[in-house]
Design a protein around this motif. Structure first.
Motif, mmCIF file in Angstrom:
data_model
loop_
_atom_site.group_PDB
_atom_site.id
_atom_site.type_symbol
_atom_site.label_atom_id
_atom_site.label_comp_id
_atom_site.label_asym_id
_atom_site.label_seq_id
_atom_site.Cartn_x
_atom_site.Cartn_y
_atom_site.Cartn_z
ATOM 1 N N LYS A 69 -3.319 -14.146 -0.872
ATOM 2 C CA LYS A 69 -3.285 -14.592 0.533
ATOM 3 C C LYS A 69 -1.924 -15.217 0.863
ATOM 4 N N LYS A 72 0.570 -12.462 1.279
ATOM 5 C CA LYS A 72 0.416 -11.795 2.579
ATOM 6 C C LYS A 72 1.100 -12.607 3.681
ATOM 7 N N LYS A 73 0.889 -13.927 3.664
ATOM 8 C CA LYS A 73 1.535 -14.805 4.651
ATOM 9 C C LYS A 73 3.057 -14.760 4.520
ATOM 10 N N TRP A 76 4.554 -9.985 2.125
ATOM 11 C CA TRP A 76 4.352 -8.884 1.190
ATOM 12 C C TRP A 76 3.507 -7.810 1.863
ATOM 13 N N GLN A 77 3.819 -6.560 1.566
ATOM 14 C CA GLN A 77 3.068 -5.421 2.094
ATOM 15 C C GLN A 77 2.174 -4.859 0.997
ATOM 16 N N LEU A 78 1.010 -4.417 1.376
ATOM 17 C CA LEU A 78 0.086 -3.808 0.437
ATOM 18 C C LEU A 78 -0.008 -2.326 0.751
ATOM 19 N N SER A 103 -6.812 -4.258 7.144
ATOM 20 C CA SER A 103 -7.415 -5.544 6.789
ATOM 21 C C SER A 103 -8.557 -5.381 5.777
ATOM 22 N N TRP A 106 -6.998 -5.066 2.377
ATOM 23 C CA TRP A 106 -6.564 -6.386 1.901
ATOM 24 C C TRP A 106 -7.762 -7.147 1.333
ATOM 25 N N LEU A 130 1.888 -3.803 -4.391
ATOM 26 C CA LEU A 130 2.488 -4.801 -3.505
ATOM 27 C C LEU A 130 3.985 -4.555 -3.407
#
Length: 158
Positions: A69, A72-73, A76-78, A103, A106, A130
């Protein structure tokens, strides 16, 4: 905390320069120790200690979900890899195609990633990868999500 001065430890890898910046400390998870290297002067000690404490915190107090989490903030891209079909071939999905994760992906990834996989920036099965933001690819704090967490911890308590 141990000042790594002539301890005879094999810390050669840690003492290498990372992106032009010398690494000043390390966290040894096995022995629960923070090492400060000889190049760590008094001016750098607080910042280095906070960073290494960040690694200790994520090793013992924070689960992989929270680290992901945080990643992500931090931007970072998934990427999700799914099997797909080639052109008119509807019988056998033989190509893996990368897609930006939505989402739901994620949320699925939160359940899957282990600490080791976060360090490697990919799940063991290769389904999720990632990627650091393109503009930060050469920055130490985007080496992997665990470094991102430690850097954010360090900044929070500066």
């Amino acid at each position: 905390m141990v000042k790594a001065y002539s301890l005879g430890l094999d810390m050669e890898m840690m003492l290498t320069k990372t992106n032009g910046k010398q690494v000043l400390g390390a966290y040894d998870k096995t022995h629960k120790r923070i090492y400060l290297f000889d190049g760590c002067d008094l001016d750098s000690m607080r910042q280095t200690l906070l960073h290494e404490i960040g690694h200790a915190v994520h090793s013992y107090c924070v689960d992989s979900k929270a680290i992901l989490k945080t990643a992500k903030k931090a931007g970072w891209q998934l990427k999700e890899f799914r099997s797909t079909f080639l052109a008119d071939n509807t019988m056998y999905p033989i190509v893996l195609q990368a897609r930006d994760a939505d989402s739901k992906a994620w949320e699925d990834a939160l359940q899957i990633f282990s600490e080791r996989e976060l360090k490697n920036k990919r799940t063991a099965d290769g389904r999720y990868v990632l990627e650091a933001p393109a503009k930060y690819l050469n920055r130490l704090e985007y080496q992997n999500p665990l470094e991102t967490f430690a850097c954010m911890y360090e900044q929070q308590y500066r």
